[in-house]
Design a protein around this motif. Structure first.
Motif, short mmCIF file in Angstrom:
data_model
loop_
_atom_site.label_atom_id
_atom_site.label_comp_id
_atom_site.label_asym_id
_atom_site.label_seq_id
_atom_site.Cartn_x
_atom_site.Cartn_y
_atom_site.Cartn_z
N ASN A 26 1.00 -1.25 0.03
CA ASN A 26 -0.16 0.01 0.06
C ASN A 26 0.92 1.03 -0.07
O ASN A 26 0.33 2.18 0.50
CB ASN A 26 -0.98 -0.03 1.29
N GLU A 27 1.85 1.11 -0.54
CA GLU A 27 2.88 2.31 -0.68
C GLU A 27 3.04 2.66 -2.10
O GLU A 27 3.32 1.71 -3.07
CB GLU A 27 4.18 1.99 -0.10
N ASP A 28 2.86 3.95 -2.48
CA ASP A 28 3.20 4.30 -3.69
C ASP A 28 4.66 4.63 -4.09
O ASP A 28 5.26 5.31 -3.18
CB ASP A 28 2.24 5.58 -4.34
N TYR A 29 5.35 4.30 -5.42
CA TYR A 29 6.42 4.75 -5.55
C TYR A 29 6.77 5.71 -6.71
O TYR A 29 5.80 5.38 -7.86
CB TYR A 29 7.08 3.24 -6.21
N TYR A 30 7.43 6.68 -6.70
CA TYR A 30 7.41 7.63 -7.46
C TYR A 30 8.83 7.85 -7.96
O TYR A 30 9.93 8.03 -6.88
CB TYR A 30 6.96 9.09 -6.94
N ARG A 31 9.05 7.80 -9.16
CA ARG A 31 10.64 8.07 -9.58
C ARG A 31 10.70 9.45 -10.36
O ARG A 31 10.09 9.53 -11.24
CB ARG A 31 10.79 6.87 -10.51
N ILE A 32 11.68 9.95 -9.99
CA ILE A 32 11.72 11.40 -10.53
C ILE A 32 13.03 11.57 -11.10
O ILE A 32 14.17 11.26 -10.65
CB ILE A 32 11.77 12.55 -9.22
N ILE A 33 13.16 11.73 -12.48
CA ILE A 33 14.03 11.90 -13.41
C ILE A 33 14.36 13.14 -13.70
O ILE A 33 13.33 14.08 -14.23
CB ILE A 33 14.09 11.04 -14.56
N GLU A 34 15.74 13.70 -13.50
CA GLU A 34 15.94 14.99 -13.89
C GLU A 34 16.48 15.44 -15.15
O GLU A 34 17.12 14.54 -15.50
CB GLU A 34 16.87 15.51 -12.82
#
Length: 89
Positions: free
Chosen positions: A81-89
């Protein structure tokens, strides 16, 4: 008396030559002293690295937080129940 003086002066010169230029002479002593100081500094750096590794091992053995942190950062694991966000610069 003259021969005794000559013999003593010759002996003194030979002993001084050994002190300054022979094996284990004064320059050798100074060089070894510098090498010891350098090696002592290198040993301190390595001892600090060892202490950090011992602390990390202790954290891994005792604490679940360190294991979770490693799993998240190195393996990319997430909890239920955890959301994973990947931020690419």
């Amino acid at each position: 008396m003259k021969w005794l003086t000559i013999i003593l002066l010759t002996l003194l010169v030979l002993l001084q030559h050994r002190l300054w230029f022979g094996k284990n002479s004064w320059p050798d002593y100074i060089q070894l002293k510098q090498e010891i100081a350098s090696q002592t500094q290198a040993n301190k750096v390595l001892a600090n690295k060892n202490n950090l590794q011992y602390k990390e091992i202790s954290d891994l053995k005792d604490g679940l937080e360190a294991i979770e942190e490693r799993a998240r950062s190195q393996l990319g694991l997430i909890k239920k129940n955890e959301d994973y966000y990947r931020i690419i610069e």
